[in-house]
Write a protein that holds these residues in place. Structure first.
Motif, PDB file in Angstrom:
ATOM      1  N   ARG A 165     -29.004  31.592 -15.895  1.00 41.92           N
ATOM      2  CA  ARG A 165     -28.145  30.447 -16.111  1.00 41.92           C
ATOM      3  C   ARG A 165     -26.722  30.329 -15.378  1.00 41.92           C
ATOM      4  N   VAL A 166     -26.145  31.753 -15.577  1.00 38.97           N
ATOM      5  CA  VAL A 166     -24.972  31.854 -14.809  1.00 38.97           C
ATOM      6  C   VAL A 166     -25.092  32.131 -13.335  1.00 38.97           C
ATOM      7  N   PHE A 167     -26.119  32.913 -12.975  1.00 39.87           N
ATOM      8  CA  PHE A 167     -26.294  33.088 -11.424  1.00 39.87           C
ATOM      9  C   PHE A 167     -26.976  31.756 -10.774  1.00 39.87           C
ATOM     10  N   SER A 168     -27.707  31.157 -11.238  1.00 41.41           N
ATOM     11  CA  SER A 168     -27.965  29.788 -10.626  1.00 41.41           C
ATOM     12  C   SER A 168     -26.805  28.580 -10.416  1.00 41.41           C
ATOM     13  N   SER A 169     -25.947  28.557 -11.300  1.00 40.90           N
ATOM     14  CA  SER A 169     -24.919  27.777 -11.397  1.00 40.90           C
ATOM     15  C   SER A 169     -23.937  28.010 -10.279  1.00 40.90           C
ATOM     16  N   CYS A 170     -23.833  29.241  -9.632  1.00 39.60           N
ATOM     17  CA  CYS A 170     -22.742  29.499  -8.661  1.00 39.60           C
ATOM     18  C   CYS A 170     -23.378  29.105  -7.191  1.00 39.60           C
ATOM     19  N   GLY A 171     -22.375  28.688  -6.501  1.00 41.52           N
ATOM     20  CA  GLY A 171     -22.592  28.559  -4.925  1.00 41.52           C
ATOM     21  C   GLY A 171     -23.109  29.512  -4.169  1.00 41.52           C
ATOM     22  N   LYS A 172     -22.511  30.739  -4.281  1.00 42.65           N
ATOM     23  CA  LYS A 172     -22.728  32.218  -3.503  1.00 42.65           C
ATOM     24  C   LYS A 172     -23.245  33.167  -4.479  1.00 42.65           C
ATOM     25  N   ARG A 173     -24.425  33.567  -4.342  1.00 45.33           N
ATOM     26  CA  ARG A 173     -24.891  34.420  -5.103  1.00 45.33           C
ATOM     27  C   ARG A 173     -25.332  35.795  -4.421  1.00 45.33           C
ATOM     28  N   CYS A 174     -24.593  36.920  -4.924  1.00 43.39           N
ATOM     29  CA  CYS A 174     -25.046  38.351  -4.349  1.00 43.39           C
ATOM     30  C   CYS A 174     -25.797  39.154  -5.428  1.00 43.39           C
ATOM     31  N   ILE A 175     -26.630  40.010  -5.292  1.00 45.46           N
ATOM     32  CA  ILE A 175     -27.203  40.980  -5.964  1.00 45.46           C
ATOM     33  C   ILE A 175     -26.858  42.453  -5.295  1.00 45.46           C
ATOM     34  N   LEU A 176     -26.474  43.444  -6.315  1.00 45.67           N
ATOM     35  CA  LEU A 176     -26.286  44.792  -6.100  1.00 45.67           C
ATOM     36  C   LEU A 176     -27.104  45.464  -6.793  1.00 45.67           C
ATOM     37  N   THR A 177     -27.928  46.362  -6.263  1.00 45.22           N
ATOM     38  CA  THR A 177     -29.166  46.971  -7.025  1.00 45.22           C
ATOM     39  C   THR A 177     -29.434  48.283  -6.463  1.00 45.22           C
ATOM     40  N   ALA A 178     -29.939  49.202  -7.392  1.00 48.03           N
ATOM     41  CA  ALA A 178     -30.348  50.456  -6.793  1.00 48.03           C
ATOM     42  C   ALA A 178     -31.694  50.648  -6.192  1.00 48.03           C
ATOM     43  N   THR A 179     -32.485  49.587  -6.499  1.00 44.62           N
ATOM     44  CA  THR A 179     -33.714  49.344  -6.035  1.00 44.62           C
ATOM     45  C   THR A 179     -33.637  49.089  -4.490  1.00 44.62           C
ATOM     46  N   PRO A 180     -34.341  49.818  -3.698  1.00 45.87           N
ATOM     47  CA  PRO A 180     -34.506  49.698  -2.343  1.00 45.87           C
ATOM     48  C   PRO A 180     -34.656  48.275  -2.094  1.00 45.87           C
ATOM     49  N   ARG A 181     -33.770  47.716  -0.870  1.00 42.53           N
ATOM     50  CA  ARG A 181     -33.651  46.242  -0.554  1.00 42.53           C
ATOM     51  C   ARG A 181     -34.842  45.819  -0.055  1.00 42.53           C
TER      52      ARG A 181
END
Length: 493
Positions: free
Chosen positions: A114-130
């Motif tokens: 809900r929060v993630f989709s409401s924003c105009g710019k979305r960034c993911i930081l993850t330890a999983t391989p890109r």
């Protein structure tokens, strides 16, 4: 400062965020699950088979000890090494594009989304391989920036190691975030564990996603883009326990599959239903199967127009009718040709030639045809070819659906000749066949309808019976999407 000192994500408003930037962790934050093991296991099995899955499972206790007692980074590196070492990068990319998205989409945290989709710019930081997560996050969730662990490669293969500065956890996330946004502070930071606190402090607002494994996942129909094309062999997400069950089941399942296929190949068609029942395969028949037509010189056989789920479709159709029904196909492996208990004729992909072949087969008797031209898994029907509609008016639509608990009986990227083996390797595979009413005169070409109108009508009634959606995607579109040649996002029509 601990992560629990931040307000929970439910407190974050999602209104008026169109110009805001959100930065979120993946596992445990945007996804409900806090462990990425099942997704590594999916890649391991899809690109390396059961031995690779076994290697990953044996390495997981060491990874867990390192992760919880020594170093989060070291534990993740063990999982990455066990999954990727020696694997072609192109195979990893392929699995990330067409195997993982379905499972990721079924694990989305509703409040985080809900929060993630409401924003105009979305960034993911993850330890999983890109390389594992970027296709899903960008193509299906609309992420603008994906920052993940980078893997080392050599001559097109993964070495199992990660590039400097290492796994993206703790301070590494801070460095990547500063490198990406500079002095600009993102408006919202979402995390779920103490190691997320350093990057969250760089955001203006910080929200904690508490571990709630029983929270109901976001409905997949709320995604910006539905997942229409999906590949891979595993039906369920392979948790460590499920992975162990799969490994122990495969030898027995393969023997069971061979027994089932042998009975299908050698028994007369009227006895097939009994063979299915005796070996644990369920065949559910709905509707009224049409009796065989008494042949005359000017009478053609019945054309059964079916949706296409697996290569076993014509076998189960014949079993439900109690008589062998010929079928046509675009491709057929040598093994399938040998063990097939019914007559199977290869088409040429040339319309006039294929029309002649189908007409000749209808003169000989009943025929099954699959106008989608390829198997499909998701609750969508691909566009029906209209070729069959102009060749006969004796048309019976057939809706097919199958249920598998462990392995998918289809593949677009793997070994097609193994499809029937994998289907029958399921502990209790099920086929449900619904015979719909024969097309009445007003819905045939003889009444003045075009072949396209007839094909679209049949597609519509089958889709309504199965509660599926119709699409305009073709067989070619499916293979382009699964191969990733065009770079487009798959969207429903």
């Amino acid at each position: 400062m601990g992560i629990a000192s931040f307000p929970m994500v439910e407190k974050c408003t999602s209104e008026g965020r169109e110009k805001d930037t959100v930065v979120a962790d993946l596992d445990g934050t945007l996804l409900r699950s806090r462990t990425s093991f099942p997704y590594f296991a999916l890649v391991a099995f899809d690109v390396g088979g059961v031995l690779r899955l076994l290697f990953l499972l044996l390495a997981s206790p060491l990874a867990g000890i390192l992760y919880y007692f020594i170093s989060e980074s070291a534990g993740i590196q063990v999982i990455i090494f066990a999954t990727f070492v020696g694997i072609r990068v192109s195979d990893i990319e392929s699995a990330a594009r067409v195997v993982l998205p379905k499972f990721y989409s079924e694990d989305l945290h509703p409040e985080s989304w809900r929060v993630f989709s409401s924003c105009g710019k979305r960034c993911i930081l993850t330890a999983t391989p890109r390389i594992m997560v970027e296709p899903f996050l960008k193509d299906y969730l609309g992420a603008n920036i994906v920052l993940g662990t980078e893997i080392e490669t050599y001559k097109g293969r993964a070495t199992g190691f990660v590039r400097s500065p290492g796994v993206l956890v703790g301070r590494n996330k801070v460095d990547f975030l500063r490198r990406t946004f500079g002095e600009t502070k993102p408006e919202i930071g979402l995390g779920d564990r103490d190691t997320d606190v350093p990057f969250m402090t760089l955001c203006k607002e910080r929200y904690y996603v508490p571990p709630k494994p029983k929270v109901e996942a976001l409905s997949t129909n709320k995604l910006p883009n539905p997942i229409i094309f999906h590949d891979g062999r595993l039906v369920q997400k392979p948790t460590p326990l499920m992975a162990l069950i799969i490994i122990f089941w495969i030898p027995f399942g393969f023997l069971l599959s061979c027994v089932r296929l042998s009975l299908v190949s050698i028994l007369p068609m009227p006895l097939q239903c009994y063979a299915f029942w005796a070996t644990g395969t369920r065949l559910i028949i709905k509707g009224i199967p049409p009796p065989p037509i008494t042949k005359s010189e000017d009478q053609s056989g019945v054309l059964f127009v079916c949706c296409h789920r697996t290569l076993c479709d014509p076998v189960f159709l014949s079993a439900s009718l109690g008589r062998p029904i010929s079928t046509v196909t675009y491709s057929l492996s040598r093994l399938s040709e040998i063990i097939a208990p019914i007559k199977t004729v290869r088409l040429t992909r040339e319309r006039a030639s294929d029309a002649f072949i189908i007409k000749q087969l209808l003169k000989e008797g009943d025929l099954a045809i699959f106008p989608e031209g390829t198997t499909s898994r998701e609750p969508f029907l691909l566009r029906f070819s209209s070729l069959f509609a102009e060749l006969t008016d004796e048309i019976v639509p057939v809706a097919m659906v199958n249920k598998m608990s462990m392995f998918h009986g289809t593949t677009a990227r793997g070994r097609k000749w193994m499809d029937m083996f994998f289907f029958f390797m399921n502990p209790r595979p099920t086929y449900e066949i619904t015979f719909l009413n024969k097309l009445s005169y007003e819905f045939t070409c003889k009444s003045g309808k075009s072949s396209h109108e007839v094909a679209n009508y049949i597609q519509k009634v089958i889709a309504e019976t199965l509660s599926y959606q119709c699409t305009t995607f073709t067989r070619k579109d499916k293979y382009i999407a699964l191969a990733g040649n065009d770079g487009t996002i798959v969207k429903s029509s």
